[in-house]
Scaffold this motif. Structure first.
Motif, mmCIF file in Angstrom:
data_model
loop_
_atom_site.group_PDB
_atom_site.id
_atom_site.type_symbol
_atom_site.label_atom_id
_atom_site.label_comp_id
_atom_site.label_asym_id
_atom_site.label_seq_id
_atom_site.Cartn_x
_atom_site.Cartn_y
_atom_site.Cartn_z
ATOM 1 N N THR A 1 -47.984 119.238 -76.331
ATOM 2 C CA THR A 1 -49.035 118.757 -75.444
ATOM 3 C C THR A 1 -49.576 119.920 -74.625
ATOM 4 N N GLY A 2 -50.811 119.759 -74.143
ATOM 5 C CA GLY A 2 -51.418 120.757 -73.270
ATOM 6 C C GLY A 2 -52.107 121.871 -74.032
ATOM 7 N N GLU A 3 -52.068 123.062 -73.446
ATOM 8 C CA GLU A 3 -52.772 124.213 -73.990
ATOM 9 C C GLU A 3 -51.823 125.119 -74.764
ATOM 10 N N VAL A 4 -52.216 125.457 -75.994
ATOM 11 C CA VAL A 4 -51.449 126.412 -76.794
ATOM 12 C C VAL A 4 -52.267 127.689 -76.835
ATOM 13 N N ASP A 5 -51.759 128.716 -76.171
ATOM 14 C CA ASP A 5 -52.468 129.991 -76.059
ATOM 15 C C ASP A 5 -51.461 131.126 -76.149
ATOM 16 N N MET A 6 -51.887 132.329 -75.769
ATOM 17 C CA MET A 6 -50.982 133.478 -75.916
ATOM 18 C C MET A 6 -49.711 133.339 -75.081
ATOM 19 N N THR B 1 -48.083 130.407 -74.642
ATOM 20 C CA THR B 1 -47.246 129.292 -75.115
ATOM 21 C C THR B 1 -47.093 129.210 -76.630
ATOM 22 N N ALA B 2 -47.886 129.944 -77.383
ATOM 23 C CA ALA B 2 -47.872 129.834 -78.849
ATOM 24 C C ALA B 2 -46.508 130.172 -79.439
ATOM 25 N N ASP B 3 -45.842 131.193 -78.908
ATOM 26 C CA ASP B 3 -44.535 131.554 -79.460
ATOM 27 C C ASP B 3 -43.503 130.466 -79.171
ATOM 28 N N THR B 4 -43.618 129.809 -78.039
ATOM 29 C CA THR B 4 -42.711 128.693 -77.735
ATOM 30 C C THR B 4 -42.913 127.571 -78.748
ATOM 31 N N MET B 5 -44.176 127.275 -79.085
ATOM 32 C CA MET B 5 -44.446 126.270 -80.111
ATOM 33 C C MET B 5 -43.800 126.680 -81.428
ATOM 34 N N PHE B 6 -43.984 127.934 -81.822
ATOM 35 C CA PHE B 6 -43.412 128.443 -83.075
ATOM 36 C C PHE B 6 -41.885 128.346 -83.062
ATOM 37 N N GLN B 7 -41.262 128.833 -81.996
ATOM 38 C CA GLN B 7 -39.799 128.832 -81.902
ATOM 39 C C GLN B 7 -39.244 127.410 -81.908
ATOM 40 N N THR B 8 -39.906 126.511 -81.215
ATOM 41 C CA THR B 8 -39.456 125.125 -81.165
ATOM 42 C C THR B 8 -39.521 124.484 -82.544
ATOM 43 N N ALA B 9 -40.589 124.742 -83.280
ATOM 44 C CA ALA B 9 -40.761 124.144 -84.606
ATOM 45 C C ALA B 9 -39.859 124.759 -85.662
ATOM 46 N N SER B 10 -39.425 125.983 -85.454
ATOM 47 C CA SER B 10 -38.615 126.650 -86.482
ATOM 48 C C SER B 10 -37.139 126.777 -86.090
ATOM 49 N N ARG B 11 -36.767 126.228 -84.968
ATOM 50 C CA ARG B 11 -35.401 126.365 -84.437
ATOM 51 C C ARG B 11 -34.351 125.664 -85.284
ATOM 52 N N GLU B 12 -34.647 124.455 -85.736
ATOM 53 C CA GLU B 12 -33.645 123.680 -86.467
ATOM 54 C C GLU B 12 -33.977 123.647 -87.954
ATOM 55 N N PRO B 13 -32.976 123.833 -88.815
ATOM 56 C CA PRO B 13 -33.243 123.735 -90.249
ATOM 57 C C PRO B 13 -33.635 122.302 -90.609
ATOM 58 N N ALA B 14 -34.640 122.173 -91.448
ATOM 59 C CA ALA B 14 -35.115 120.846 -91.825
ATOM 60 C C ALA B 14 -35.818 120.902 -93.169
ATOM 61 N N ALA B 15 -35.746 119.801 -93.897
ATOM 62 C CA ALA B 15 -36.465 119.687 -95.164
ATOM 63 C C ALA B 15 -37.940 119.419 -94.918
ATOM 64 N N ARG B 16 -38.245 118.747 -93.784
ATOM 65 C CA ARG B 16 -39.628 118.445 -93.430
ATOM 66 C C ARG B 16 -39.823 118.684 -91.938
ATOM 67 N N VAL B 17 -40.966 119.259 -91.588
ATOM 68 C CA VAL B 17 -41.319 119.485 -90.194
ATOM 69 C C VAL B 17 -42.718 118.932 -89.959
ATOM 70 N N THR B 18 -42.826 118.051 -88.972
ATOM 71 C CA THR B 18 -44.130 117.543 -88.564
ATOM 72 C C THR B 18 -44.457 118.157 -87.214
ATOM 73 N N LEU B 19 -45.592 118.804 -87.141
ATOM 74 C CA LEU B 19 -46.071 119.405 -85.897
ATOM 75 C C LEU B 19 -47.205 118.521 -85.394
ATOM 76 N N ASP B 20 -46.902 117.744 -84.362
ATOM 77 C CA ASP B 20 -47.864 116.796 -83.810
ATOM 78 C C ASP B 20 -48.637 117.478 -82.689
ATOM 79 N N LEU B 21 -49.884 117.824 -82.968
ATOM 80 C CA LEU B 21 -50.741 118.522 -82.014
ATOM 81 C C LEU B 21 -51.831 117.602 -81.461
ATOM 82 N N ARG B 22 -51.656 116.297 -81.593
ATOM 83 C CA ARG B 22 -52.713 115.361 -81.190
ATOM 84 C C ARG B 22 -52.956 115.338 -79.684
ATOM 85 N N ALA B 23 -52.018 115.850 -78.884
ATOM 86 C CA ALA B 23 -52.212 115.906 -77.430
ATOM 87 C C ALA B 23 -52.529 117.323 -76.952
ATOM 88 N N VAL B 24 -52.882 118.215 -77.871
ATOM 89 C CA VAL B 24 -53.236 119.596 -77.515
ATOM 90 C C VAL B 24 -54.707 119.636 -77.105
#
Length: 104
Positions: A26-31, A33-56
């Protein structure tokens, strides 16, 4: 003097179950916060990852770079749900036709 509402606060939350990770951003993804988004999405091993940006509400070139890195790291595993603003930025940048991008 009323300056209007404050800008949306960035957050990235994770839900994980049965090999599927869902990251809601949620909110603004910019220089800042972008790495936090990346790290959060890639932190846990998973067969599928959904990145929900509908509140960005804002998505800049740093955010695009983080998203492209995720797509490369998670080939055939990433699904992105864009907000209108994110969709517009990705369309302008030439990424609107990517297989990982779902209709908004």
């Amino acid at each position: 003097m009323d300056l209007g509402a404050p800008p949306p606060v960035f957050s990235a939350t994770v839900e994980a179950a049965d090999g599927h990770v869902r990251v809601t951003v949620t909110g603004e993804v910019d220089m800042a916060t972008a790495d936090t988004m990346f790290q959060t999405a890639s932190r846990e091993p998973a067969a599928r990852v959904t990145l929900d940006l509908r509140a960005v509400t804002f998505f800049d070139s740093a955010a695009i770079h983080a998203l492209v890195r995720l797509a490369r790291q998670l080939p055939d595993a990433l699904t992105v749900l864009p907000s209108r603003q994110v969709r517009r930025v990705l369309d302008i940048s030439g990424l609107g036709g990517q297989a990982w991008l779902r209709p908004d």
